[in-house]
Design a protein around this motif. Structure first.
Motif, PDB file in Angstrom:
ATOM      1  N   GLN A   1       6.269  10.024  -5.600  1.00 57.12           N
ATOM      2  CA  GLN A   1       6.060   9.511  -6.955  1.00 57.12           C
ATOM      3  C   GLN A   1       5.500  10.598  -7.857  1.00 57.12           C
ATOM      4  N   GLN A   2       4.625  11.405  -7.304  1.00 55.13           N
ATOM      5  CA  GLN A   2       4.034  12.502  -8.059  1.00 55.13           C
ATOM      6  C   GLN A   2       5.105  13.497  -8.517  1.00 55.13           C
ATOM      7  N   ARG A   3       6.130  13.653  -7.682  1.00 49.36           N
ATOM      8  CA  ARG A   3       7.213  14.597  -7.993  1.00 49.36           C
ATOM      9  C   ARG A   3       8.437  13.912  -8.618  1.00 49.36           C
ATOM     10  N   HIS A   4       8.335  12.607  -8.872  1.00 46.76           N
ATOM     11  CA  HIS A   4       9.449  11.826  -9.435  1.00 46.76           C
ATOM     12  C   HIS A   4      10.674  11.870  -8.526  1.00 46.76           C
ATOM     13  N   LEU A   5      10.425  11.739  -7.230  1.00 43.87           N
ATOM     14  CA  LEU A   5      11.501  11.735  -6.232  1.00 43.87           C
ATOM     15  C   LEU A   5      11.483  10.434  -5.422  1.00 43.87           C
ATOM     16  N   GLN A   6      10.990   9.365  -6.022  1.00 44.53           N
ATOM     17  CA  GLN A   6      10.794   8.136  -5.255  1.00 44.53           C
ATOM     18  C   GLN A   6      12.038   7.264  -5.118  1.00 44.53           C
ATOM     19  N   THR A   7      13.178   7.677  -5.682  1.00 49.08           N
ATOM     20  CA  THR A   7      14.426   6.945  -5.446  1.00 49.08           C
ATOM     21  C   THR A   7      15.202   7.655  -4.345  1.00 49.08           C
ATOM     22  N   VAL A   8      16.016   6.900  -3.612  1.00 50.38           N
ATOM     23  CA  VAL A   8      16.725   7.490  -2.478  1.00 50.38           C
ATOM     24  C   VAL A   8      17.709   8.563  -2.946  1.00 50.38           C
TER      25      VAL A   8
ATOM     26  N   ARG B   1      11.553  18.041  10.330  1.00 51.28           N
ATOM     27  CA  ARG B   1      11.598  19.455   9.939  1.00 51.28           C
ATOM     28  C   ARG B   1      11.817  19.602   8.437  1.00 51.28           C
ATOM     29  N   ILE B   2      12.691  18.780   7.866  1.00 50.87           N
ATOM     30  CA  ILE B   2      12.949  18.863   6.424  1.00 50.87           C
ATOM     31  C   ILE B   2      11.708  18.417   5.649  1.00 50.87           C
ATOM     32  N   LEU B   3      11.057  17.364   6.108  1.00 55.67           N
ATOM     33  CA  LEU B   3       9.879  16.844   5.403  1.00 55.67           C
ATOM     34  C   LEU B   3       8.717  17.849   5.406  1.00 55.67           C
ATOM     35  N   THR B   4       8.506  18.525   6.538  1.00 60.85           N
ATOM     36  CA  THR B   4       7.419  19.504   6.564  1.00 60.85           C
ATOM     37  C   THR B   4       7.744  20.714   5.692  1.00 60.85           C
ATOM     38  N   ALA B   5       9.039  21.022   5.513  1.00 63.69           N
ATOM     39  CA  ALA B   5       9.425  22.077   4.581  1.00 63.69           C
ATOM     40  C   ALA B   5       9.267  21.609   3.134  1.00 63.69           C
ATOM     41  N   MET B   6       9.478  20.326   2.920  1.00 61.71           N
ATOM     42  CA  MET B   6       9.363  19.749   1.576  1.00 61.71           C
ATOM     43  C   MET B   6       7.905  19.725   1.121  1.00 61.71           C
ATOM     44  N   PHE B   7       6.986  19.520   2.094  1.00 64.58           N
ATOM     45  CA  PHE B   7       5.569  19.428   1.772  1.00 64.58           C
ATOM     46  C   PHE B   7       4.785  20.406   2.657  1.00 64.58           C
ATOM     47  N   PRO B   8       4.837  21.709   2.319  1.00 64.13           N
ATOM     48  CA  PRO B   8       4.173  22.720   3.155  1.00 64.13           C
ATOM     49  C   PRO B   8       2.688  22.411   3.336  1.00 64.13           C
TER      50      PRO B   8
ATOM     51  N   MET C   1       0.839  -1.198   0.000  1.00 61.86           N
ATOM     52  CA  MET C   1       0.000   0.000   0.000  1.00 61.86           C
ATOM     53  C   MET C   1       0.870   1.242   0.000  1.00 61.86           C
ATOM     54  N   GLY C   2       1.745   1.410   0.983  1.00 66.42           N
ATOM     55  CA  GLY C   2       2.627   2.564   1.053  1.00 66.42           C
ATOM     56  C   GLY C   2       2.007   3.741   1.771  1.00 66.42           C
ATOM     57  N   THR C   3       2.809   4.769   1.987  1.00 66.31           N
ATOM     58  CA  THR C   3       2.392   5.955   2.724  1.00 66.31           C
ATOM     59  C   THR C   3       1.995   7.084   1.780  1.00 66.31           C
ATOM     60  N   VAL C   4       1.369   8.104   2.350  1.00 68.23           N
ATOM     61  CA  VAL C   4       1.084   9.321   1.594  1.00 68.23           C
ATOM     62  C   VAL C   4       2.392   9.920   1.082  1.00 68.23           C
ATOM     63  N   LEU C   5       3.441   9.839   1.906  1.00 67.98           N
ATOM     64  CA  LEU C   5       4.750  10.348   1.479  1.00 67.98           C
ATOM     65  C   LEU C   5       5.187   9.680   0.179  1.00 67.98           C
ATOM     66  N   LYS C   6       5.015   8.373   0.086  1.00 67.78           N
ATOM     67  CA  LYS C   6       5.399   7.649  -1.134  1.00 67.78           C
ATOM     68  C   LYS C   6       4.642   8.184  -2.346  1.00 67.78           C
ATOM     69  N   ALA C   7       3.318   8.379  -2.187  1.00 67.12           N
ATOM     70  CA  ALA C   7       2.512   8.875  -3.302  1.00 67.12           C
ATOM     71  C   ALA C   7       2.950  10.279  -3.719  1.00 67.12           C
ATOM     72  N   LEU C   8       3.242  11.123  -2.746  1.00 68.17           N
ATOM     73  CA  LEU C   8       3.686  12.489  -3.059  1.00 68.17           C
ATOM     74  C   LEU C   8       5.033  12.485  -3.781  1.00 68.17           C
TER      75      LEU C   8
END
Length: 281
Positions: free
Chosen positions: A10-17, A63-70, A1-8
């Motif tokens: 993928q939407q931004r093409h940032l799903q690789t480490v 802190r970085i994640l909340t800045a990444m996804f305001p 299933m994955g998390t909302v973070l994963k879906a976001l």
């Protein structure tokens, strides 16, 4: 299933480490330069995407994640994403509902084991300027960090202030009975940990040796408290008939308003002031 973070992602093409950490460092340069290069490793990153987590990531990651996804609450980023709603609907729902407040308590873990799995001591206690610890035997510091790691900390400038329950006192024996141990079990463990730090102190350079301060107290043991850089506080209560590794663990961060952090850092300061110095041998 994955998390909302994963879906976001993928939407931004940032799903690789690699792609994620490039973006992570870009944001860190702007808002928290000390976190540049501290992005998640591969296994950790994919746990974020799958939701295979105990608690939330480290505070600097949050802190970085909340800045990444305001506008996204950190809890919502790690919620399961079913795909039944659009991300915009999830986002709208998460930002319109009031978020619970927990003052300066950042995380609560049911046991120390779960805390250590989520926030390993080697990560929390590295590259700090001061570590204040009080409790019974201080296993978080003395058993989870190697001698070479502790020596490296003090040689690089970290001050350790360690306040042990007196192994020769009355209250450690009371605690042995309360936990159901044979007489001497906690006494011997505490003496072992004190001797370990004394050995490191003897082998350190003079400046580093002066940064290892050891004291004892003989009062009823109530809390295990570790304060890192006067900013983060890790607290465990000593519960009746319950070993410390089995009790809940609270992680607090100092905030502008008085809160839980100030309470427990104040307890340490008071107990330290009245402690008995373990003389150098």
């Amino acid at each position: 299933m994955g998390t909302v973070l994963k879906a976001l992602l993928q939407q931004r093409h940032l799903q690789t480490v690699a792609a994620f950490n490039r973006h992570y460092d870009h944001l860190a340069e702007q808002i928290e330069p000390g976190s540049v290069g501290a992005g998640p490793r591969k296994a950790q990153f994919y746990r974020w995407l799958s939701g295979d987590l105990v608690g939330l990531p480290y505070p600097h990651h949050c802190r970085i994640l909340t800045a990444m996804f305001p506008g996204w609450a950190i809890n919502d980023l790690f919620a399961p994403y079913t795909g039944l709603q659009s991300l915009e609907e999830n986002h709208s729902r998460s930002t319109t509902l009031p978020q619970p407040t927990t003052a300066d308590v950042e995380a609560v873990f049911p046991t120390r084991t779960e805390f250590i799995q989520s926030m390993p001591p080697t990560e929390i206690l590295r590259a700090n300027r001061r570590i204040d610890a009080m409790g019974l035997s201080l296993n978080l510091l003395c058993q989870h960090l190697s001698d070479s790691t502790v020596r490296g900390l003090v040689e690089s400038g970290t001050t350790l202030r360690c306040l042990f329950l007196d192994p020769g006192g009355v209250h450690i024996r009371n605690r042995e009975a309360e936990e159901g141990h044979e007489p001497g079990v906690l006494v011997n463990l505490t003496e072992l940990n004190i001797r370990s730090l004394e050995r490191i102190r003897r082998g350190a350079t003079p400046d580093a040796a002066a940064r290892i301060e050891l004291r004892t107290y003989d009062q009823p043991v109530r809390f295990n408290i570790t304060v890192v850089d006067s900013e983060v506080c890790i607290v465990q209560p000593y519960l009746p008939a319950c070993r410390d590794v089995e009790s809940p663990t609270f992680v607090c961060r100092k905030s502008p308003a008085a809160g839980v952090f100030d309470c427990f850092s104040g307890v340490f300061a008071s107990m330290w002031e009245n402690g008995n110095t373990v003389e150098k041998r």
